[in-house]
Motif scaffolding. Structure first.
Motif, mmCIF file in Angstrom:
data_model
loop_
_atom_site.group_PDB
_atom_site.id
_atom_site.type_symbol
_atom_site.label_atom_id
_atom_site.label_comp_id
_atom_site.label_asym_id
_atom_site.label_seq_id
_atom_site.Cartn_x
_atom_site.Cartn_y
_atom_site.Cartn_z
ATOM 1 N N PRO A 10 94.321 64.343 60.135
ATOM 2 C CA PRO A 10 94.331 63.203 61.056
ATOM 3 C C PRO A 10 93.019 62.434 60.904
ATOM 4 O O PRO A 10 91.964 63.034 60.689
ATOM 5 N N LYS A 11 93.098 61.117 60.980
ATOM 6 C CA LYS A 11 91.879 60.296 60.896
ATOM 7 C C LYS A 11 90.919 60.681 62.025
ATOM 8 O O LYS A 11 91.346 61.132 63.085
ATOM 9 N N ALA A 12 89.630 60.448 61.777
ATOM 10 C CA ALA A 12 88.602 60.849 62.752
ATOM 11 C C ALA A 12 88.845 60.217 64.126
ATOM 12 O O ALA A 12 88.568 60.822 65.156
ATOM 13 N N SER A 13 89.405 58.999 64.123
ATOM 14 C CA SER A 13 89.608 58.282 65.390
ATOM 15 C C SER A 13 90.874 58.731 66.132
ATOM 16 O O SER A 13 91.104 58.300 67.267
ATOM 17 N N VAL A 14 91.692 59.575 65.498
ATOM 18 C CA VAL A 14 92.965 59.992 66.094
ATOM 19 C C VAL A 14 92.772 61.344 66.771
ATOM 20 O O VAL A 14 92.167 62.245 66.186
ATOM 21 N N SER A 15 93.271 61.478 67.988
ATOM 22 C CA SER A 15 93.097 62.753 68.685
ATOM 23 C C SER A 15 93.973 63.819 68.031
ATOM 24 O O SER A 15 95.017 63.526 67.463
ATOM 25 N N ASP A 16 93.519 65.067 68.107
ATOM 26 C CA ASP A 16 94.188 66.167 67.423
ATOM 27 C C ASP A 16 94.382 67.307 68.431
ATOM 28 O O ASP A 16 93.589 68.236 68.500
ATOM 29 N N PRO A 17 95.429 67.203 69.262
ATOM 30 C CA PRO A 17 95.617 68.196 70.336
ATOM 31 C C PRO A 17 95.781 69.629 69.815
ATOM 32 O O PRO A 17 95.339 70.563 70.465
ATOM 33 N N GLN A 18 96.369 69.770 68.615
ATOM 34 C CA GLN A 18 96.568 71.109 68.064
ATOM 35 C C GLN A 18 95.216 71.738 67.696
ATOM 36 O O GLN A 18 94.961 72.915 67.977
ATOM 37 N N GLY A 19 94.336 70.921 67.110
ATOM 38 C CA GLY A 19 92.995 71.401 66.783
ATOM 39 C C GLY A 19 92.218 71.765 68.044
ATOM 40 O O GLY A 19 91.525 72.785 68.098
ATOM 41 N N LEU A 20 92.369 70.933 69.076
ATOM 42 C CA LEU A 20 91.700 71.186 70.358
ATOM 43 C C LEU A 20 92.204 72.485 70.979
ATOM 44 O O LEU A 20 91.409 73.273 71.531
ATOM 45 N N ALA A 21 93.517 72.730 70.870
ATOM 46 C CA ALA A 21 94.090 73.969 71.414
ATOM 47 C C ALA A 21 93.521 75.185 70.695
ATOM 48 O O ALA A 21 93.205 76.208 71.320
ATOM 49 N N ILE A 22 93.360 75.074 69.365
ATOM 50 C CA ILE A 22 92.773 76.189 68.597
ATOM 51 C C ILE A 22 91.328 76.396 69.033
ATOM 52 O O ILE A 22 90.874 77.533 69.219
ATOM 53 N N LYS A 23 90.594 75.304 69.208
ATOM 54 C CA LYS A 23 89.182 75.409 69.628
ATOM 55 C C LYS A 23 89.093 76.133 70.975
ATOM 56 O O LYS A 23 88.307 77.072 71.140
ATOM 57 N N HIS A 24 89.937 75.751 71.927
ATOM 58 C CA HIS A 24 89.908 76.399 73.241
ATOM 59 C C HIS A 24 90.296 77.872 73.140
ATOM 60 O O HIS A 24 89.683 78.731 73.784
ATOM 61 N N ALA A 25 91.300 78.167 72.320
ATOM 62 C CA ALA A 25 91.722 79.571 72.146
ATOM 63 C C ALA A 25 90.585 80.394 71.559
ATOM 64 O O ALA A 25 90.328 81.530 71.998
ATOM 65 N N LEU A 26 89.883 79.830 70.575
ATOM 66 C CA LEU A 26 88.771 80.561 69.953
ATOM 67 C C LEU A 26 87.623 80.747 70.940
ATOM 68 O O LEU A 26 86.993 81.801 70.984
ATOM 69 N N GLU A 27 87.366 79.723 71.751
ATOM 70 C CA GLU A 27 86.301 79.849 72.763
ATOM 71 C C GLU A 27 86.640 80.952 73.758
ATOM 72 O O GLU A 27 85.769 81.735 74.140
ATOM 73 N N SER A 28 87.929 81.050 74.122
ATOM 74 C CA SER A 28 88.305 82.109 75.063
ATOM 75 C C SER A 28 88.252 83.483 74.405
ATOM 76 O O SER A 28 88.171 84.501 75.084
ATOM 77 N N LEU A 29 88.259 83.525 73.073
ATOM 78 C CA LEU A 29 88.072 84.796 72.351
ATOM 79 C C LEU A 29 86.584 85.113 72.157
ATOM 80 O O LEU A 29 86.242 86.144 71.575
ATOM 81 N N GLY A 30 85.713 84.219 72.593
ATOM 82 C CA GLY A 30 84.278 84.525 72.550
ATOM 83 C C GLY A 30 83.493 83.761 71.485
ATOM 84 O O GLY A 30 82.292 83.978 71.350
ATOM 85 N N TYR A 31 84.145 82.879 70.722
ATOM 86 C CA TYR A 31 83.422 82.091 69.723
ATOM 87 C C TYR A 31 82.853 80.848 70.408
ATOM 88 O O TYR A 31 83.602 79.944 70.771
ATOM 89 N N LYS A 32 81.536 80.854 70.593
ATOM 90 C CA LYS A 32 80.911 79.824 71.433
ATOM 91 C C LYS A 32 80.218 78.739 70.614
ATOM 92 O O LYS A 32 79.751 77.756 71.182
#
Lengths: 82, 82
Positions: A10-32
């Motif tokens: 996805p272009k940098a200017s386009v939101s990427d909800p799937q990527g954001l969901a992965i980021k949140h999942a990883l943060e909840s697994l302890g990757y800060k």
């Protein structure tokens, strides 16, 4: 035989909800220490072709015609000999 | 900052209907020299980290824990400095 690796993001200017969901999942697994996660497509095309230059033009056309939506996605590719 | 490029593909023994659908679509557009098309995921992770070795171990863990289903998918990654 040649192998084309096509990368579609996805272009940098386009939101990427799937990527954001992965980021949140990883943060909840302890990757800060994650700054950003973005997800795209990797498409591997094996071509019965010998000529890298012609294959490059063909893959360029394939990306524009079918694989990438150039309004919201960027693409790039590499051609490798097997 | 480091950037990890994670490549996730279905294992060779696993069928890939989405790749097959793209192959058929391209053949109907006139591309006749396609041997195989397979589709996977490209995930780009930006890490607030300086140490490539630690980042490599972290991305390895991230792949195993969340990103890849190692029963049906293979993964690989590259770590690059920005």
């Amino acid at each position: 035989m040649l192998t084309a690796e096509v990368y579609i993001m996805p272009k940098a200017s386009v939101s990427d909800p799937q990527g954001l969901a992965i980021k949140h999942a990883l943060e909840s697994l302890g990757y800060k220490n994650l700054n950003q996660v973005r997800i795209g497509k990797l498409i591997i095309i094996k071509l019965d072709s010998q000529d890298k230059k012609t294959a490059g033009q063909q893959v360029e056309n394939i990306c524009r015609q079918l694989l990438a939506n150039t309004i919201i996605e960027d693409y790039s590719f590499k051609i490798k000999e097997d």
